[in-house]
Design a protein around this motif. Structure first.
Motif, mmCIF file in Angstrom:
data_model
loop_
_atom_site.group_PDB
_atom_site.id
_atom_site.type_symbol
_atom_site.label_atom_id
_atom_site.label_comp_id
_atom_site.label_asym_id
_atom_site.label_seq_id
_atom_site.Cartn_x
_atom_site.Cartn_y
_atom_site.Cartn_z
ATOM 1 N N GLU A 76 0.879 -1.084 -0.029
ATOM 2 C CA GLU A 76 -0.130 0.073 0.028
ATOM 3 C C GLU A 76 0.952 1.294 0.104
ATOM 4 O OE1 GLU A 76 -3.881 1.883 2.195
ATOM 5 O OE2 GLU A 76 -2.806 0.197 2.923
ATOM 6 N N VAL A 77 0.601 2.206 -0.671
ATOM 7 C CA VAL A 77 1.226 3.446 -0.744
ATOM 8 C C VAL A 77 0.573 4.598 0.135
ATOM 9 C CG1 VAL A 77 1.936 5.578 -2.511
ATOM 10 C CG2 VAL A 77 1.747 3.133 -3.125
ATOM 11 N N PHE A 78 1.379 5.254 0.807
ATOM 12 C CA PHE A 78 1.072 6.187 1.931
ATOM 13 C C PHE A 78 1.232 7.454 1.551
ATOM 14 C CE2 PHE A 78 0.323 2.356 3.902
ATOM 15 C CZ PHE A 78 -0.790 2.383 4.852
ATOM 16 N N TYR A 79 0.299 8.573 1.846
ATOM 17 C CA TYR A 79 0.715 9.900 1.854
ATOM 18 C C TYR A 79 1.613 10.149 3.179
ATOM 19 C CZ TYR A 79 0.088 15.173 1.507
ATOM 20 O OH TYR A 79 0.008 16.427 1.436
ATOM 21 N N VAL A 80 3.034 10.847 2.840
ATOM 22 C CA VAL A 80 3.791 11.263 4.022
ATOM 23 C C VAL A 80 3.978 12.760 4.143
ATOM 24 C CG1 VAL A 80 4.884 9.048 4.251
ATOM 25 C CG2 VAL A 80 5.846 10.697 3.238
ATOM 26 N N SER A 81 3.852 13.233 5.548
ATOM 27 C CA SER A 81 4.058 14.396 5.765
ATOM 28 C C SER A 81 4.697 14.679 7.095
ATOM 29 C CB SER A 81 2.566 15.301 5.555
ATOM 30 O OG SER A 81 2.590 16.748 5.977
ATOM 31 N N ALA A 82 5.354 15.907 7.375
ATOM 32 C CA ALA A 82 5.742 16.205 8.799
ATOM 33 C C ALA A 82 4.624 17.251 9.375
ATOM 34 C CB ALA A 82 7.080 16.807 8.604
ATOM 35 N N THR A 83 3.691 17.793 8.572
ATOM 36 C CA THR A 83 2.667 18.554 9.235
ATOM 37 C C THR A 83 1.137 18.292 9.051
ATOM 38 O OG1 THR A 83 2.495 19.880 6.831
ATOM 39 C CG2 THR A 83 4.480 20.475 8.354
ATOM 40 N N ARG A 84 1.029 17.364 8.160
ATOM 41 C CA ARG A 84 -0.450 16.983 8.145
ATOM 42 C C ARG A 84 -1.001 15.985 9.337
ATOM 43 N NH1 ARG A 84 -4.293 13.569 6.785
ATOM 44 N NH2 ARG A 84 -6.167 14.325 5.413
ATOM 45 N N SER A 85 -1.989 16.255 10.138
ATOM 46 C CA SER A 85 -2.042 15.465 11.074
ATOM 47 C C SER A 85 -3.078 14.276 10.675
ATOM 48 C CB SER A 85 -2.973 16.049 12.324
ATOM 49 O OG SER A 85 -3.380 15.221 13.045
ATOM 50 N N PRO A 86 -2.676 12.903 10.943
ATOM 51 C CA PRO A 86 -3.541 11.844 10.663
ATOM 52 C C PRO A 86 -4.657 11.792 11.200
ATOM 53 C CG PRO A 86 -1.230 11.120 11.374
ATOM 54 C CD PRO A 86 -1.454 12.694 11.838
ATOM 55 N N THR A 87 -4.985 12.668 12.197
ATOM 56 C CA THR A 87 -6.454 12.812 12.651
ATOM 57 C C THR A 87 -7.626 13.620 11.730
ATOM 58 O OG1 THR A 87 -5.937 14.996 13.658
ATOM 59 C CG2 THR A 87 -5.416 12.960 15.068
ATOM 60 N N ARG A 88 -6.820 14.149 10.792
ATOM 61 C CA ARG A 88 -7.878 14.589 9.620
ATOM 62 C C ARG A 88 -8.436 13.486 8.495
ATOM 63 N NH1 ARG A 88 -4.100 19.006 6.572
ATOM 64 N NH2 ARG A 88 -6.001 18.819 5.245
ATOM 65 N N GLY A 89 -8.005 12.182 9.030
ATOM 66 C CA GLY A 89 -8.444 11.082 8.096
ATOM 67 C C GLY A 89 -7.615 10.839 6.776
ATOM 68 N N PRO A 90 -8.196 9.995 6.124
ATOM 69 C CA PRO A 90 -7.545 9.867 4.749
ATOM 70 C C PRO A 90 -7.508 10.791 4.063
ATOM 71 C CG PRO A 90 -8.841 7.977 5.348
ATOM 72 C CD PRO A 90 -9.210 8.959 6.162
ATOM 73 N N VAL A 91 -6.233 10.714 2.920
ATOM 74 C CA VAL A 91 -6.033 11.907 2.045
ATOM 75 C C VAL A 91 -6.795 11.565 0.716
ATOM 76 C CG1 VAL A 91 -4.310 12.924 0.629
ATOM 77 C CG2 VAL A 91 -3.698 12.183 2.808
ATOM 78 N N THR A 92 -7.479 12.483 0.353
ATOM 79 C CA THR A 92 -8.396 12.385 -0.969
ATOM 80 C C THR A 92 -7.770 12.805 -2.074
ATOM 81 O OG1 THR A 92 -9.260 14.542 -0.808
ATOM 82 C CG2 THR A 92 -10.584 12.878 0.036
ATOM 83 N N ILE A 93 -7.926 12.710 -3.567
ATOM 84 C CA ILE A 93 -7.282 12.884 -4.464
ATOM 85 C C ILE A 93 -7.269 14.444 -4.799
ATOM 86 C CG2 ILE A 93 -9.040 12.599 -6.026
ATOM 87 C CD1 ILE A 93 -5.332 11.870 -6.662
ATOM 88 N N GLU A 94 -8.406 15.177 -4.089
ATOM 89 C CA GLU A 94 -8.620 16.613 -4.348
ATOM 90 C C GLU A 94 -7.551 17.340 -3.416
ATOM 91 O OE1 GLU A 94 -12.510 14.688 -5.581
ATOM 92 O OE2 GLU A 94 -11.011 14.442 -4.028
#
Length: 222
Positions: A76-94
């Motif tokens: 599985e491919v994941f979006y990785v970020s130092a600033t985006r909180s996982p509590t915001r939920g999954p990342v949409t294409i938008e």
């Protein structure tokens, strides 16, 4: 002299760093040329098609015409970020298309299998992806993402590998995205005994490290 190549793709290169088979293999088959390289999947597929190499380890999708493809497992491919909180939920294409991104595999560009999947998803929504930075190596992309200036996306294997920046957080996509790892050879071509053995060893090494749900094909190269 036979030639056997297995590409250390970015999705599985951490697995390959623990694969110690080449030394033993070379002692057993001293006349066989063994190359372990880090080419993008597109380049590996082209080399197999041209007959330059007998077999390769790639990430799908690639153009399969003329190739015999044996899927092994998916990651599985994941979006990785130092600033985006996982509590915001999954990342949409938008959200992805609006993010400031650093993407790797710059030479292959949008022909890279993972990037192609993401691009196609964006196009279906009438969106486009315009990375702020493009680099060749995933480690460079992760280093830039760790500064908080940009984000990226990587396979799960990379997020679990030693050296993955501790301040980066991995978030799944709203529509799960997967890389499929496969062994390829030219359609109708005969694999030399040494290459066949090398392919079997590589497949066993990789499959021993994946979970049952990642394993998309139990059978090994025949």
């Amino acid at each position: 002299m036979s030639s056997c190549v297995h590409s250390r793709t970015r999705n599985s290169h951490k697995h390959w760093t623990t694969f110690r088979g080449p030394n033993h293999f070379h002692r057993r088959y001293p006349k066989v040329k063994v190359r372990l390289v880090g080419l993008n999947s597109l380049a590996v597929a082209e080399s197999v098609l041209s007959g330059e190499i007998e077999a390769g380890l790639i990430v799908l999708p690639v153009a399969e015409a003329g190739l015999q493809v044996r899927p092994l497992f998916r990651d599985e491919v994941f979006y990785v970020s130092a600033t985006r909180s996982p509590t915001r939920g999954p990342v949409t294409i938008e959200e992805l298309t609006e993010s400031k991104l650093v993407l790797y595999d710059a030479f292959a560009g949008w022909q890279d299998p993972t990037r192609r999947q993401v691009l196609e998803r964006a196009r279906l929504k009438g969106l486009k992806i315009d990375p702020a930075i493009e680099v060749e190596h995933v480690d460079t992309a992760l280093g830039l993402a760790a500064t908080g200036a940009v984000d990226t996306f990587v396979p799960q294997a990379t997020t679990k590998a030693p050296g993955f920046p501790k301040n980066l957080r991995a978030v799944p996509f709203a529509e799960p995205l997967y890389d499929t790892i496969a062994l390829i050879q030219r359609e109708g071509a005969y694999l030399s005994p040494a290459t066949r053995k090398m392919a079997q060893t590589a497949a066993r090494t990789l499959l021993a490290r994946v979970t049952p749900e990642q394993d998309v094909q139990r059978s090994l190269p025949s």
